[in-house]
Design a protein around this motif. Sequence first.
Motif, PDB file in Angstrom:
ATOM      1  N   ARG A  61      -3.911  18.277  -6.809  1.00  0.00           N
ATOM      2  CA  ARG A  61      -3.498  18.447  -5.513  1.00  0.00           C
ATOM      3  C   ARG A  61      -1.859  18.095  -5.578  1.00  0.00           C
ATOM      4  NH1 ARG A  61      -7.696  17.344  -1.719  1.00  0.00           N
ATOM      5  NH2 ARG A  61      -6.235  16.404  -0.264  1.00  0.00           N
ATOM      6  N   PRO A  64      -0.004  14.896  -2.761  1.00  0.00           N
ATOM      7  CA  PRO A  64       0.385  13.562  -3.070  1.00  0.00           C
ATOM      8  C   PRO A  64       1.071  13.260  -4.389  1.00  0.00           C
ATOM      9  CG  PRO A  64      -2.052  14.358  -3.065  1.00  0.00           C
ATOM     10  CD  PRO A  64      -1.446  15.360  -2.596  1.00  0.00           C
ATOM     11  N   ILE A  68       4.394  11.079  -3.514  1.00  0.00           N
ATOM     12  CA  ILE A  68       4.171   9.749  -4.082  1.00  0.00           C
ATOM     13  C   ILE A  68       5.317   9.490  -5.152  1.00  0.00           C
ATOM     14  CG2 ILE A  68       2.936   7.921  -5.520  1.00  0.00           C
ATOM     15  CD1 ILE A  68       2.079   7.982  -2.478  1.00  0.00           C
TER      16      ILE A  68
ATOM     17  N   PHE B 216       0.892   3.289  -9.006  1.00  0.00           N
ATOM     18  CA  PHE B 216       1.334   4.475  -8.535  1.00  0.00           C
ATOM     19  C   PHE B 216       0.253   5.502  -9.173  1.00  0.00           C
ATOM     20  CE2 PHE B 216       5.705   2.988  -9.159  1.00  0.00           C
ATOM     21  CZ  PHE B 216       5.748   2.148  -8.093  1.00  0.00           C
ATOM     22  N   ILE B 219      -2.829   5.261  -6.768  1.00  0.00           N
ATOM     23  CA  ILE B 219      -2.582   5.630  -5.552  1.00  0.00           C
ATOM     24  C   ILE B 219      -2.507   7.487  -5.546  1.00  0.00           C
ATOM     25  CG2 ILE B 219      -0.559   5.808  -3.457  1.00  0.00           C
ATOM     26  CD1 ILE B 219       0.380   3.298  -4.393  1.00  0.00           C
ATOM     27  N   ILE B 220      -1.980   7.943  -6.360  1.00  0.00           N
ATOM     28  CA  ILE B 220      -2.102   9.453  -6.235  1.00  0.00           C
ATOM     29  C   ILE B 220      -3.388  10.059  -6.320  1.00  0.00           C
ATOM     30  CG2 ILE B 220      -1.111  11.641  -7.193  1.00  0.00           C
ATOM     31  CD1 ILE B 220       1.024   9.698  -8.218  1.00  0.00           C
ATOM     32  N   LEU B 223      -5.474   9.418  -3.095  1.00  0.00           N
ATOM     33  CA  LEU B 223      -4.978  10.135  -2.082  1.00  0.00           C
ATOM     34  C   LEU B 223      -5.514  11.697  -2.033  1.00  0.00           C
ATOM     35  CD1 LEU B 223      -1.376   9.311  -1.362  1.00  0.00           C
ATOM     36  CD2 LEU B 223      -3.483   8.812   0.106  1.00  0.00           C
ATOM     37  N   GLU B 224      -6.105  12.004  -3.342  1.00  0.00           N
ATOM     38  CA  GLU B 224      -6.841  13.511  -3.530  1.00  0.00           C
ATOM     39  C   GLU B 224      -7.949  13.544  -2.691  1.00  0.00           C
ATOM     40  OE1 GLU B 224      -6.679  14.531  -7.582  1.00  0.00           O
ATOM     41  OE2 GLU B 224      -4.449  15.366  -6.991  1.00  0.00           O
TER      42      GLU B 224
END
Lengths: 135, 499
Positions: A61, A64, A68, B216, B219-220, B223-224
């Motif tokens: 995806r 994000p 980010i 990082f 986090i990515i 978020l998916e």
Amino acid sequence: MLFLFFGGVAAWVARDYPMGSAVRMGPGYFPLVLGVLLALLGLAACIRGLGIKGEHIESVRFRPLLLILGSVGVFATAIEHAGIIATTILTVVGAAAASPESRPREVIVLVIVLLALAVGVFTYALGLPFKLMPG
Amino acid sequence: MELLSNLQLGFEVALTLQNVLYCFLGVLLGTLIGVLPGIGPVATIAMLLPATFALPPVSALIMLAGIYYGAQYGGSTTAILVNLPGEASSVVTCLDGHAMAQQGRAGAALAIAALGSFFAGTVATVVLAIAAPPLAELALRFGPAEYFSLMVLGLVAAVVLARGSLLKAMGMILLGLLIGLVGADVNTGQFRYTFGLPNLADGIGFVVVAMGIYGFGHIIANLEHPDERKTGIAPIGSLFPTTADLKASWGAVLRGTGLGSALGILPGGGALLASFAAYALEKKIAKDPSRFGKGAIEGVAGPESANNAGAQTSFIPVLTLGLPTNPVMALMVGAMMIHGIAPGPQVMTERPELFWGMVASMWVGNLFLVLLNLPLIGIWVKLLSVPYRLLYPAILLFSCIGVYSLNNSAVDVGLALLFGLLGYLFIKLDCEPAPLLIALVLGPMMEENLRRAMTLSRGDPTVFVTRPLSLGLLIVAAALLIMVILPAVRKKREEAFRE
């Protein structure tokens, strides 16, 4: 296919090895050995990867991912020029945009709270060398 | 008797007001991040490292250690109440812990988890105090050849104990070693892999890599997936376990503690492996294995004791040999170096107050943790209702500030960004990043010792097999490697990790 990435990395690293392959432990010895090993491993992984069909990666995806990484990038470029206040606002808003669940009002509150922490705790209490304002 | 006087010294250090305070702060933070899914001890310690610059080294290390074992307590709370692992090492606690919660026995599960952890923590502290001195003495006799072999063993073990494909784990090790080579060569000063960037001359900081991958990158990936915490929090109920509960779990606590203490010492081990192994063990020896997954209290007591014991005994190789066995320990090595302490056997003799102060502080920290986790459980539960969408921008910002302030270098933040991308790819490709981080720390040490050993032996490579200690270590490493390549063992290993 899934392993191709590793193969790529390995080959790329191995290409870098002509940096002095002195057997009497020059600076290139260790990297050379490692580079070759990783390249071989990458090759093996590729071959095996070709054998096993149908193992697919969960789709990526991009929202994000880009937002980010983008907000981290904003922090890196802005921190030394724009000061901690502007940087915090930009970074947090950018990061918050990465989630579809973020709500504008919450983000504003979040920015204010984090701004207080960044300035109060990090800049004053811990004495990190941040400028407050641009310039 | 020496042990007692050493422990006395330790408690003198650990019980100063300042150190008690930092210990408390550490375990408090540890519990906090343990409770919250989506942020782990690696990212937290990396984030806080710059904030410890101003502290005396003892206080800094006491606090950072507290974060690690504190997280093991906090993780169980989330696992039991919401059926999500707050920490990776609490994955198995979800199975029976949440089942108990659904039966209205969450309080009992939480109490057993906390008490089991406390018991395990106490035992592990003693194990650490007893096992460390002889190991350090042995390590003082190590020459470069032994160190090199020891690191080979460490890396092999990291491959064997990593989850997922062996090939990938090996790739991660090699990649980690290569990343560790970036920068000026120690002996000749020649720049390697710096691509003409002066900022890379000092190498890539360990914190930068850890933050990129664990901060990082995660986090990515998080978020998916939409926030999964809407399932609702189970009511806690009575905190007092019944006598039947206590009877059923004391054996599991003992076994978990033993297993966890042993696995914590192994390279590649630590809290995560310990909890999985303990669950498998409890299930295997239970009279009625079908109860597991439906609220068997042994399934909570065993793994929770094991992960806490493992978290603490994993300090043994770091403090005695300077050999980190998991990413958190690799960060601890980094923290020690930042504070001007070279990790290794000499720490114990040269800085006894540091070593014993840390050991003693662990017990103090465990005491705090029981107090924090049982009576104050309500506060942690409230924290669980904070949604991830509010957390991650804060984590991101503090991570950026943390990385930046290490060297006041914006380039480091940029590098962390690249490693964030890499970390995300690793998650997508199902590659466990722990071996990479261990190798990254070991790489430079390994090269240095290899070259030193070769210089001492005048280029004769047989030095590694003619010195008995070195040979012994290499044989163990080879045996491990052969074992996992054998198909039978391999299958079993895969089974063990699937649990």
